[in-house]
Design a protein around this motif. Structure first.
Motif, short mmCIF file in Angstrom:
data_model
loop_
_atom_site.label_atom_id
_atom_site.label_comp_id
_atom_site.label_asym_id
_atom_site.label_seq_id
_atom_site.Cartn_x
_atom_site.Cartn_y
_atom_site.Cartn_z
N TRP A 94 5.78 6.63 9.21
CA TRP A 94 4.77 5.34 8.73
C TRP A 94 4.73 5.48 6.97
N PHE A 95 4.44 6.27 6.56
CA PHE A 95 4.16 6.73 5.22
C PHE A 95 5.35 6.14 4.22
N ARG A 96 6.38 6.50 4.49
CA ARG A 96 7.45 6.17 4.12
C ARG A 96 7.91 4.62 4.27
N ARG A 111 5.67 5.60 -9.30
CA ARG A 111 5.73 6.85 -10.07
C ARG A 111 6.58 7.80 -9.40
N PHE A 112 6.90 7.53 -8.06
CA PHE A 112 7.69 8.52 -7.32
C PHE A 112 8.60 7.78 -6.42
N GLY A 113 9.82 8.35 -6.26
CA GLY A 113 10.85 7.78 -5.36
C GLY A 113 10.56 7.75 -3.76
N SER A 114 11.09 6.94 -3.16
CA SER A 114 10.76 6.95 -1.58
C SER A 114 11.05 8.19 -0.93
N GLY A 115 11.80 9.01 -1.39
CA GLY A 115 11.94 10.23 -0.69
C GLY A 115 11.04 11.19 -0.91
N TRP A 116 9.93 11.10 -1.94
CA TRP A 116 8.83 12.02 -2.00
C TRP A 116 7.82 11.50 -0.95
N ALA A 117 7.80 10.18 -0.43
CA ALA A 117 7.08 9.81 0.81
C ALA A 117 7.09 10.65 2.06
N VAL A 118 8.21 11.37 2.15
CA VAL A 118 8.22 12.77 3.32
C VAL A 118 7.83 13.95 2.32
N GLY A 119 8.81 14.22 1.36
CA GLY A 119 8.82 15.49 0.70
C GLY A 119 7.42 16.05 0.01
N SER A 120 6.58 15.07 -0.29
CA SER A 120 5.41 15.52 -0.95
C SER A 120 4.37 16.07 -0.19
N LYS A 132 -1.59 11.62 -2.81
CA LYS A 132 -2.77 10.60 -3.18
C LYS A 132 -1.89 9.66 -4.25
N GLN A 133 -1.36 10.23 -5.07
CA GLN A 133 -0.71 9.09 -6.27
C GLN A 133 0.23 8.10 -5.56
N MET A 134 1.02 8.42 -4.66
CA MET A 134 1.67 7.46 -4.09
C MET A 134 1.26 6.58 -3.23
N ALA A 135 0.04 6.93 -2.66
CA ALA A 135 -0.86 6.05 -1.90
C ALA A 135 -1.24 5.22 -2.83
N ASN A 136 -1.99 5.64 -3.70
CA ASN A 136 -2.49 4.86 -4.75
C ASN A 136 -1.65 3.64 -5.20
N ASP A 137 -0.36 4.12 -5.37
CA ASP A 137 0.74 3.00 -6.06
C ASP A 137 1.06 2.12 -4.70
N ILE A 138 0.93 2.72 -3.67
CA ILE A 138 1.40 1.62 -2.51
C ILE A 138 0.05 0.59 -2.42
N TYR A 139 -1.06 0.97 -2.52
CA TYR A 139 -2.40 0.22 -2.25
C TYR A 139 -2.23 -0.74 -3.48
N ARG A 140 -2.07 -0.43 -4.53
CA ARG A 140 -2.02 -1.37 -5.62
C ARG A 140 -0.88 -2.43 -5.53
N ALA A 141 0.33 -2.11 -5.00
CA ALA A 141 1.54 -3.12 -4.91
C ALA A 141 1.15 -3.87 -3.81
N SER A 142 0.28 -3.22 -2.58
CA SER A 142 0.21 -4.14 -1.34
C SER A 142 -0.82 -5.11 -1.42
N ALA A 143 -1.68 -4.93 -2.47
CA ALA A 143 -3.08 -5.52 -2.45
C ALA A 143 -2.84 -7.15 -2.65
N PRO A 144 -3.00 -7.96 -1.85
CA PRO A 144 -2.81 -9.50 -1.95
C PRO A 144 -3.32 -9.95 -3.06
N GLY A 145 -4.21 -9.40 -3.60
CA GLY A 145 -5.00 -10.23 -4.88
C GLY A 145 -4.48 -9.63 -6.13
N GLY A 146 -3.58 -8.89 -6.12
CA GLY A 146 -3.09 -7.99 -7.44
C GLY A 146 -3.59 -6.58 -7.48
N PRO A 147 -2.83 -5.97 -8.25
CA PRO A 147 -3.16 -4.33 -8.36
C PRO A 147 -4.71 -3.98 -8.73
#
Length: 281
Positions: A94-96, A111-120, A132-147
């Protein structure tokens, strides 16, 4: 939202619900097993406190109580491990997926490639902060109102409890190993009591770590729900609006005129501009 064959919405965003539903079910199972594990640890501590109150165990009744408590605790430990292993597999899938969706929403901002979604998650040391850093990036990219509108309170609480539960579990395991190694040797009464008290303390620390894990599992369910809703809203909004491009206006230069700071140009007065000779009179 209209989709492509196989349940993939337009734009390459994968919002299929199968993995998410299965993950939510397994998180619920892990929460139930955590509650049973807390009960098993409580039973073990109750037996140990009885032994401390009555001195060295020696009766068949106390031996049976110890065996029953240990068997219950061992069974819950094995079941909890199997539940966590199955949940971990679905979690990284799911995370990937949400990481790949986030790349569609905001390409080139991670900041990280999609492969790190598993390897991290499985790389020692870096698994303390890379996910956690990957989750932060995912949240910023997915926010409907902008990062800048990405909610972080739930995400931060989930990660804090996850780290705390793992640290306490490691500490409890270390204390239990020390106490068990001391109890395997012949000890005087004072040394034996100290080893048993250390074992009891290790169970208290381990029980608290399981309690934190139970709370963290509940937060993980909310994180999955929140991020899924954000990505659905973000996908419904479509691609970000591009700034308008000003139209290209060709330079309007008159066929004849007076250049800045220069003499008039064009044919002499009275001459046809489309002929080589003077205009007819």
């Amino acid at each position: 939202m209209p989709g492509l064959p196989g349940g993939l919405p337009f734009g390459g965003v994968d919002l299929r619900r199968g993995v998410r539903i299965a993950l939510n079910v397994l998180l619920g199972v892990v929460a139930l097993l955590a509650m049973l594990q807390i009960a098993a640890i409580g039973q073990q501590r109750g037996v140990i406190q009885d032994i401390l109150a009555n001195g060295h165990p020696g009766s068949s009744a106390s031996d049976a109580a110890v065996d029953d408590a240990d068997s219950f605790a061992d069974a819950m430990t094995v079941l909890s491990f199997l539940g966590m292993a199955a949940t971990a597999v679905l979690w990284v899938i799911w995370f990937r997926r949400v990481r790949l969706n986030a790349e569609v929403f905001a390409p080139g901002t991670h900041r990280f490639g999609s492969g790190w979604a598993v390897g991290s998650w499985f790389t020692p040391v870096v698994n303390l902060w890379f996910p956690k850093q990957m989750a932060n990036d995912i949240y910023r990219a997915s926010a409907p109102g902008g990062p800048q509108s990405a909610p972080k309170g739930l995400l931060n609480a989930w990660w804090t409890l996850w780290i705390a539960a793992n640290v306490l579990n490691t500490v409890g395991d270390g204390m239990s190993s020390v106490a068990s190694s001391r109890l395997r040797r012949p000890l005087a009464d004072s040394d034996w009591k100290g080893a048993v008290e250390l074992l009891n303390s290790s169970l208290a620390v381990s029980g608290f770590s399981v309690l934190l894990l139970l709370a963290d599992t509940a937060l993980a369910l909310l994180v999955v729900r929140q991020l899924t809703r954000m990505q659905e809203q973000r996908a419904m909004a479509g691609p970000p609006a591009m700034p308008p491009v000003p139209p290209v206006v060709p330079s309007a230069v008159p066929p004849y005129g007076v250049p800045f700071g220069g003499a008039p140009y064009g044919p002499p007065p009275g001459q046809n501009p489309f002929s080589a000779g003077p205009a007819a009179s």
